[in-house]
Design a protein around this motif. Sequence first.
Motif, mmCIF file in Angstrom:
data_model
loop_
_atom_site.group_PDB
_atom_site.id
_atom_site.type_symbol
_atom_site.label_atom_id
_atom_site.label_comp_id
_atom_site.label_asym_id
_atom_site.label_seq_id
_atom_site.Cartn_x
_atom_site.Cartn_y
_atom_site.Cartn_z
ATOM 1 N N VAL A 68 1.003 -1.248 0.016
ATOM 2 C CA VAL A 68 0.262 0.131 0.003
ATOM 3 C C VAL A 68 0.468 1.231 -0.215
ATOM 4 C CG1 VAL A 68 -2.098 0.849 1.028
ATOM 5 C CG2 VAL A 68 -1.767 -1.422 1.276
ATOM 6 N N PHE A 69 2.163 1.107 0.771
ATOM 7 C CA PHE A 69 3.063 2.329 0.741
ATOM 8 C C PHE A 69 3.465 2.477 -1.062
ATOM 9 C CE2 PHE A 69 7.256 4.198 1.346
ATOM 10 C CZ PHE A 69 7.318 5.464 2.250
ATOM 11 N N ALA A 70 3.832 1.083 -1.442
ATOM 12 C CA ALA A 70 4.394 1.782 -2.328
ATOM 13 C C ALA A 70 3.334 1.933 -4.004
ATOM 14 C CB ALA A 70 4.516 0.278 -2.958
ATOM 15 N N ALA A 71 2.032 1.992 -3.567
ATOM 16 C CA ALA A 71 1.288 2.966 -3.957
ATOM 17 C C ALA A 71 1.106 3.841 -4.160
ATOM 18 C CB ALA A 71 0.223 2.170 -4.048
ATOM 19 N N TRP A 72 1.644 4.606 -3.027
ATOM 20 C CA TRP A 72 1.879 6.320 -3.064
ATOM 21 C C TRP A 72 3.098 7.190 -3.223
ATOM 22 C CZ3 TRP A 72 -1.466 9.467 -0.229
ATOM 23 C CH2 TRP A 72 -2.723 9.126 0.101
ATOM 24 N N ALA A 73 4.487 5.836 -3.143
ATOM 25 C CA ALA A 73 5.585 6.050 -3.205
ATOM 26 C C ALA A 73 6.351 6.226 -4.813
ATOM 27 C CB ALA A 73 6.405 5.381 -2.534
ATOM 28 N N GLY A 74 5.658 5.222 -5.488
ATOM 29 C CA GLY A 74 6.122 5.372 -7.058
ATOM 30 C C GLY A 74 5.344 6.147 -8.173
ATOM 31 N N GLN A 75 5.430 6.626 -8.131
ATOM 32 C CA GLN A 75 4.907 7.524 -9.822
ATOM 33 C C GLN A 75 4.623 6.642 -10.806
ATOM 34 O OE1 GLN A 75 7.700 10.216 -12.634
ATOM 35 N NE2 GLN A 75 5.592 11.539 -12.800
ATOM 36 N N ALA A 76 3.985 5.872 -11.154
ATOM 37 C CA ALA A 76 3.759 5.030 -12.168
ATOM 38 C C ALA A 76 2.854 4.323 -11.417
ATOM 39 C CB ALA A 76 4.488 3.870 -12.226
ATOM 40 N N ALA A 77 2.859 3.816 -10.067
ATOM 41 C CA ALA A 77 2.343 3.475 -9.123
ATOM 42 C C ALA A 77 0.930 4.198 -8.531
ATOM 43 C CB ALA A 77 2.462 2.094 -7.957
ATOM 44 N N LYS A 78 0.994 5.284 -8.597
ATOM 45 C CA LYS A 78 0.196 6.207 -8.004
ATOM 46 C C LYS A 78 -0.606 6.985 -9.181
ATOM 47 C CE LYS A 78 -0.256 10.414 -4.308
ATOM 48 N NZ LYS A 78 -0.024 11.185 -3.987
ATOM 49 N N ALA A 79 -0.050 7.144 -10.840
ATOM 50 C CA ALA A 79 -0.690 7.013 -11.614
ATOM 51 C C ALA A 79 -1.885 6.818 -11.619
ATOM 52 C CB ALA A 79 0.375 7.995 -13.335
ATOM 53 N N PHE A 100 3.937 17.817 -8.032
ATOM 54 C CA PHE A 100 2.592 18.566 -8.681
ATOM 55 C C PHE A 100 2.261 18.178 -9.628
ATOM 56 C CE2 PHE A 100 2.488 21.721 -11.653
ATOM 57 C CZ PHE A 100 2.110 23.205 -11.134
ATOM 58 N N ASN A 101 0.907 18.226 -10.010
ATOM 59 C CA ASN A 101 -0.185 18.640 -11.011
ATOM 60 C C ASN A 101 -0.986 19.139 -11.231
ATOM 61 O OD1 ASN A 101 -2.567 17.612 -9.926
ATOM 62 N ND2 ASN A 101 -1.361 15.468 -9.038
ATOM 63 N N ARG A 102 -1.684 19.076 -12.322
ATOM 64 C CA ARG A 102 -2.294 20.133 -12.655
ATOM 65 C C ARG A 102 -3.466 19.530 -13.655
ATOM 66 N NH1 ARG A 102 1.298 24.452 -14.738
ATOM 67 N NH2 ARG A 102 2.334 23.442 -15.480
ATOM 68 N N GLU A 117 2.862 16.294 -13.071
ATOM 69 C CA GLU A 117 3.753 16.154 -13.764
ATOM 70 C C GLU A 117 6.106 16.701 -13.274
ATOM 71 O OE1 GLU A 117 3.005 20.629 -15.083
ATOM 72 O OE2 GLU A 117 0.678 19.902 -14.699
ATOM 73 N N GLU A 118 5.149 16.505 -11.901
ATOM 74 C CA GLU A 118 6.401 16.457 -11.287
ATOM 75 C C GLU A 118 6.786 15.535 -9.724
ATOM 76 O OE1 GLU A 118 9.941 19.217 -8.451
ATOM 77 O OE2 GLU A 118 8.375 20.617 -9.904
#
Length: 146
Positions: A24-35, A53-55, A42-43
């Motif tokens: 579950v932590f990894a789903a927050w910590a990795g950009q691809a997983a969180k996406a 950062f996202n818009r 974007e950052e």
Amino acid sequence: MNEPSANHSTFVIKRNYKHSPTRVFAAWAGQAAKAGWFPKAEEFDFRVGGREFNRGGPSGGPVYTFDACYQEIVPDKRIVYSYTMDMEDTRISVSVTTVEFIPAEGGTRLIYTEQGVFLDGHDTPEQREHGTKWLLDRLGDALDSQ
């Protein structure tokens, strides 16, 4: 134009996931997983002092900007970040969020606590809590589909 105001509020959301705190932590910590469950950043610099950062926003609607700074990260245990939310060029809120990952029978108990100030009536704690619950449900769906 709304009358200047500052509405301070705290809300807590608890969710149980049938996955380990590490997952579950990894789903927050990795950009691809969180996406997979949160708007694509974007950052994304997941470290203490790092920025996310996202818009984005609805088609034809206003653009919202999420700008976060990670304040504390304890792997598999806790994430603390502060963030601003803007609608177009208007600041609508400033928050501090703590996400806790607690081992529980059969998986993880996630406790999400947000302490915020919602500015000038552009957003409300109830709207933010509703949107956050939706995102945490998406997190569960993303974890279950992996």
